[in-house]
Design an enzyme around this catalytic site. Structure first.
Site, mmCIF file in Angstrom:
data_model
loop_
_atom_site.group_PDB
_atom_site.id
_atom_site.type_symbol
_atom_site.label_atom_id
_atom_site.label_comp_id
_atom_site.label_asym_id
_atom_site.label_seq_id
_atom_site.Cartn_x
_atom_site.Cartn_y
_atom_site.Cartn_z
ATOM 1 N N ASP A 175 0.818 -1.210 0.000
ATOM 2 C CA ASP A 175 0.000 0.000 0.000
ATOM 3 C C ASP A 175 0.856 1.265 0.000
ATOM 4 O O ASP A 175 0.423 2.321 -0.444
ATOM 5 C CB ASP A 175 -0.938 -0.004 1.222
ATOM 6 C CG ASP A 175 -1.863 1.203 1.215
ATOM 7 O OD1 ASP A 175 -2.449 1.478 0.150
ATOM 8 O OD2 ASP A 175 -1.988 1.863 2.255
ATOM 9 N N LEU A 223 -6.313 5.818 2.149
ATOM 10 C CA LEU A 223 -6.259 7.189 1.646
ATOM 11 C C LEU A 223 -5.148 7.374 0.622
ATOM 12 O O LEU A 223 -5.173 8.297 -0.179
ATOM 13 C CB LEU A 223 -5.979 8.162 2.800
ATOM 14 C CG LEU A 223 -7.134 8.568 3.698
ATOM 15 C CD1 LEU A 223 -6.592 9.401 4.846
ATOM 16 C CD2 LEU A 223 -8.152 9.369 2.905
ATOM 17 N N ARG A 224 -4.170 6.474 0.685
ATOM 18 C CA ARG A 224 -3.057 6.586 -0.270
ATOM 19 C C ARG A 224 -3.532 6.419 -1.697
ATOM 20 O O ARG A 224 -2.886 6.873 -2.630
ATOM 21 C CB ARG A 224 -1.984 5.552 0.045
ATOM 22 C CG ARG A 224 -1.234 5.865 1.317
ATOM 23 C CD ARG A 224 0.069 5.090 1.382
ATOM 24 N NE ARG A 224 0.778 5.418 2.598
ATOM 25 C CZ ARG A 224 0.639 4.730 3.729
ATOM 26 N NH1 ARG A 224 -0.164 3.696 3.791
ATOM 27 N NH2 ARG A 224 1.330 5.089 4.799
ATOM 28 N N ALA A 225 -4.669 5.752 -1.870
ATOM 29 C CA ALA A 225 -5.201 5.543 -3.220
ATOM 30 C C ALA A 225 -5.437 6.889 -3.895
ATOM 31 O O ALA A 225 -4.926 7.145 -4.977
ATOM 32 C CB ALA A 225 -6.477 4.719 -3.158
ATOM 33 N N THR A 257 -2.167 9.182 -4.214
ATOM 34 C CA THR A 257 -1.342 8.783 -5.346
ATOM 35 C C THR A 257 -2.015 9.111 -6.673
ATOM 36 O O THR A 257 -1.388 9.650 -7.584
ATOM 37 C CB THR A 257 -1.092 7.265 -5.300
ATOM 38 O OG1 THR A 257 -0.563 6.936 -4.032
ATOM 39 C CG2 THR A 257 -0.120 6.846 -6.370
#
Ligand code: ZN
Length: 317
Positions: free
Chosen positions: A166, A247-249, A252
């Site tokens: 992730d 939240l990294r989705a 990024t």
């Protein structure tokens, strides 16, 4: 960025000619003129302070490099540690690690899935913060480690843990060429390069230089690129639809979309930019474990509240 498949090392190494030059500190401590702007003259070492006062440059222009992390690297090699040669002379000095050497460069890890978690964590922490600090006894040092991280792996040799996966931004799956014509072109280029490398380099020189200049322009433009709310909301809705929790989705995906717009000389992200970068930003981010985990927690929460309400009914107000 994580890559998978064959010929990945070649793909990564070929990036080197496209990277814009960098300004690198000439000092062991990595002092930069911007450190003075932020923290005053005390923010840099005495040697550099002297140079700065005399109007001498603290940096020189260098070609960007690809720093490869060897698979057998120890944590000491990665973050740095006590300089053994200095210790032998009873002087305590820190030796820079691979992470600090990678500053402003590309850090490439082949077979990233075979590294220990301890090392992967250290690398990802530094990558996220752009600096890192090491302490060895009385001495400590903070190093800049602002690098582009590229990891590659062969999924047949085992996967990364979901938490680590992730933390990588974009994921690209590299496969062998499938079109007959492309395979033939690749063969012809290899054959031409073998008989006359210089001619092949000269033949592609213009294109390479142009791509490099475009990349530099895109970097200069990036800070001006905005993400309109309307486009951002659509992106987040899509991520929720996919039941991706991290939240990294979206971090990024939106940052990649801004970069994509900049590469196209635009200052506003469009829905189309998101559409193009979304697969790279979102693949391998769905976790059936997390979906199941949240469903179970929701169930538990419901039972918990029901019992609390039954045993401790709300007093009438
Ligand atoms: Zn210095």
């Amino acid at each position: 960025m994580a890559l998978a498949g064959q010929e990945k090392t070649t793909a990564v190494r070929s990036l080197i000619n496209l990277l814009p030059d960098i300004e690198r500190s000439t000092c062991f401590y990595g002092c930069l003129p911007e450190d003075v702007e932020v923290g005053g003259i005390d923010a840099i070492c005495p040697d550099c302070a002297k140079k700065y006062a005399e109007g001498q440059p603290l940096t020189k222009t260098e070609k960007a490099r690809i720093v490869e992390l060897p698979l057998n690297a120890r944590l000491e090699d990665v973050v740095g540690g006590l300089d053994d040669r200095a210790v032998a002379h009873e002087r305590y000095r820190l030796k820079r690690g691979i992470l600090s050497l990678a500053d402003q460069n590309i850090l490439y890890i082949d077979e990233v899935n075979l590294l220990t978690d301890e090392i992967v964590d250290a690398i990802l922490d530094a990558a996220a913060q752009g600096t890192y600090t090491i302490r060895r006894g009385q001495i400590s040092a903070t190093y800049k480690a602002n690098f582009t991280l590229i990891g590659s792996m062969n999924p047949e040799e085992g996967n990364l843990r979901p938490q680590i996966l992730d933390r990588f931004g974009l994921r690209v799956v590299v496969r062998g060429l499938t079109s007959t014509q492309e395979r033939l072109d690749a063969y012809r280029r290899v054959a031409a390069y073998r008989s006359s490398p210089r001619r092949v380099v000269a033949q592609f020189y213009q294109e390479t230089e142009q791509a490099r200049a475009e990349l530099q322009e895109a970097r200069n433009l990036l800070s001006k690129v905005i993400l309109p709310d309307r486009v951002a909301q659509l992106g987040i809705q899509m991520i929720r639809e996919l039941q991706i929790d991290s939240l990294r989705a979206e971090i990024t995906m939106f940052e990649a979309a801004r970069a994509y717009a900049a590469a196209d000389s635009r200052v506003e992200v469009t829905q189309e930019d998101i559409r193009i970068v979304a697969p790279m930003a979102l693949r391998l981010r769905r976790s059936s474990f997390m979906t199941k985990y949240f469903a179970e927690r929701a169930q538990e929460e419901e039972e918990l509240l029901a019992t609390i309400n039954r045993m401790l009914p709300q007093s009438p107000t």
